[in-house]
Design a protein around this motif. Structure first.
Motif, mmCIF file in Angstrom:
data_model
loop_
_atom_site.group_PDB
_atom_site.id
_atom_site.type_symbol
_atom_site.label_atom_id
_atom_site.label_comp_id
_atom_site.label_asym_id
_atom_site.label_seq_id
_atom_site.Cartn_x
_atom_site.Cartn_y
_atom_site.Cartn_z
ATOM 1 N N PHE A 145 0.818 -1.199 0.000
ATOM 2 C CA PHE A 145 0.000 0.000 0.000
ATOM 3 C C PHE A 145 0.860 1.260 0.000
ATOM 4 O O PHE A 145 0.588 2.215 -0.721
ATOM 5 N N GLY A 146 1.900 1.246 0.825
ATOM 6 C CA GLY A 146 2.758 2.428 0.896
ATOM 7 C C GLY A 146 3.457 2.699 -0.415
ATOM 8 O O GLY A 146 3.424 3.821 -0.937
ATOM 9 N N ASN A 148 2.735 1.519 -3.418
ATOM 10 C CA ASN A 148 1.789 1.784 -4.496
ATOM 11 C C ASN A 148 1.211 3.189 -4.405
ATOM 12 O O ASN A 148 1.063 3.883 -5.417
ATOM 13 N N ASP A 149 0.888 3.634 -3.188
ATOM 14 C CA ASP A 149 0.387 4.996 -3.016
ATOM 15 C C ASP A 149 1.422 6.016 -3.459
ATOM 16 O O ASP A 149 1.093 7.028 -4.094
ATOM 17 N N VAL A 152 1.610 5.964 -7.406
ATOM 18 C CA VAL A 152 0.455 6.526 -8.109
ATOM 19 C C VAL A 152 0.288 8.013 -7.813
ATOM 20 O O VAL A 152 0.109 8.824 -8.732
ATOM 21 N N SER A 153 0.360 8.385 -6.532
ATOM 22 C CA SER A 153 0.107 9.786 -6.193
ATOM 23 C C SER A 153 1.177 10.706 -6.759
ATOM 24 O O SER A 153 0.864 11.776 -7.304
ATOM 25 N N GLY A 182 3.386 13.217 1.307
ATOM 26 C CA GLY A 182 2.687 11.938 1.312
ATOM 27 C C GLY A 182 3.289 10.960 2.298
ATOM 28 O O GLY A 182 2.567 10.246 3.005
ATOM 29 N N MET A 186 1.396 9.340 5.420
ATOM 30 C CA MET A 186 1.271 7.896 5.584
ATOM 31 C C MET A 186 1.801 7.451 6.936
ATOM 32 O O MET A 186 1.190 6.641 7.634
ATOM 33 N N SER A 277 5.895 2.705 6.930
ATOM 34 C CA SER A 277 4.986 3.331 5.965
ATOM 35 C C SER A 277 5.642 4.537 5.297
ATOM 36 O O SER A 277 5.505 4.744 4.089
ATOM 37 N N PHE A 281 6.372 4.432 1.289
ATOM 38 C CA PHE A 281 5.776 5.462 0.442
ATOM 39 C C PHE A 281 6.870 6.231 -0.295
ATOM 40 O O PHE A 281 6.772 6.470 -1.504
ATOM 41 N N GLN A 335 -2.947 -3.188 -11.502
ATOM 42 C CA GLN A 335 -2.175 -2.108 -10.877
ATOM 43 C C GLN A 335 -1.772 -1.067 -11.907
ATOM 44 O O GLN A 335 -1.830 0.138 -11.652
ATOM 45 N N GLY A 339 -2.914 2.916 -11.838
ATOM 46 C CA GLY A 339 -1.899 3.966 -11.757
ATOM 47 C C GLY A 339 -1.916 4.885 -12.958
ATOM 48 O O GLY A 339 -1.889 6.113 -12.818
#
Length: 358
Positions: A145-146, A148-149, A152-153, A182, A186, A277, A281, A335, A339
């Protein structure tokens, strides 16, 4: 079973293929067993022994060891190479998928017992893999999650800013700022989440009977049983436990703590979760910024950012697919679509509100 006299060359080739695959799979299970102890080791060795029985069946049909054997299938060779150098969870997840695709159900020369064995093996391997997934779930969730966030972000951010036609230095600054903002968000969110969960669990812990001498309390077994029943124990068992606790108290023994919930649930350390995290991230968010860090700008920087992030997104998606026992390709493409979809939206917005791509 004796070797059939009317076997064709194609039959013998197919049996030899089954033979080498069974040997290779047994070797995988033995290698995994070398890294385990206790019950898991015994289960893996039992699986290897079962594959050995299947091997004997094909040897009998072949009339003994063939002079030349084919190579095991690609999937089996990959499992063999991973068994020595990778964590068992990855190997078991792949083995789970391999066992699910056993050909013995439709193979006329395999015995019904062998087909049933393979179905049992699938469930056994799934169970072993599930143990590893449970142990890995918290860390893996934070990692995927970290990262991938971050991917993408920050890709969406630099694509949107880059599409406006601003100077490369501004895109770089925006990407670095997005990374820090970010990652800090996180980390702070994970810290609060874990700390809050621990506080909630602390509030639900049962009290210790030793705090109040039961012999001095005007209470009967039925009322003590209500404590157990409120914690999920059925009525008969609750009454039996209550009577034992009261009898022990009247005999001078120290009452034992009432435990009907698993107090060993691992929630994790709040600071550890926050730091991991933040790092995960940041590791994802730095990738879209790399082209500008190395001096590229304009379309070249945007295209390279897309390529780098696309590779990373597909890698994380494939990893999720492997560990979940599903198709790595489907998870990788999912994914990638998510993204790139987010990046496309911000890029279009950048074009609408900007001037041109410099």
């Amino acid at each position: 079973m004796n070797a059939p006299t009317n076997a064709t060359a194609a039959d013998r080739k197919r049996w030899a293929k089954y033979l080498v695959d069974e040997r290779a799979e047994a070797k995988v299970y033995r290698r995994l067993a070398e890294r385990k102890t206790g019950e898991e080791r015994e289960i893996l060795l039992a699986l290897a022994d079962a594959e050995g029985r299947h091997e004997s069946h094909w040897l009998t049909l072949l009339g003994g060891e063939p002079a030349k054997l084919p190579r095991p299938g690609l999937r089996t060779r990959i499992l063999g190479s991973m068994a020595s150098g990778f964590g068992s969870i990855f190997v078991l997840a792949l083995a789970q998928a391999a066992e699910a695709r056993s050909p013995y159900g439709s193979e006329a020369d395999a015995t019904p017992a062998m087909a049933a064995d393979e179905q049992v093996h699938h469930e056994v391997v799934r169970g072993l893999a599930a143990r590893g997934r449970r142990r890995l779930s918290g860390t893996f969730r934070a990692a995927v999650f970290g990262a991938n966030d971050g991917l993408v972000s920050n890709l969406a951010l630099v694509m949107g800013i880059g599409a406006t036609g601003v100077a490369p230095a501004f895109v770089l600054f925006s990407g670095v700022a997005g990374l820090l903002a970010g990652a800090l968000s996180m980390g702070a969110g994970e810290f609060v989440s874990v700390r809050s969960q621990r506080e909630l669990l602390e509030a639900t812990k049962p009290s210790d009977f030793a705090e109040v001498p039961l012999t001095e309390v005007d209470i009967d077994a039925n009322e003590v049983a209500l404590i157990y029943r409120s914690r999920g124990v059925d009525a008969d068992e609750a009454l039996d436990r209550a009577r034992k606790v009261l009898a022990a108290a009247h005999n001078g023994a120290t009452p034992q703590r009432v435990v009907t919930v698993d107090e060993d649930d691992i929630v994790g350390n709040a600071w550890g979760a926050a730091i991991s995290s933040f790092l995960f991230f940041a590791s994802g968010a730095i990738i879209p910024v790399l082209p500008w860090l190395f001096g590229l700008s304009g379309v070249a920087a945007l295209v390279l950012a897309l390529v780098l992030v696309g590779i990373a997104l597909m890698a994380t998606g494939a990893m999720v697919g492997v560990l979940s026992g599903t198709s790595p390709l489907k998870r990788a493409l999912r994914q990638l679509a998510i993204g790139f979809g987010a990046a496309a939206v911000t890029y279009v917005l950048g074009l609408v509100f900007g001037v041109s791509v410099a």
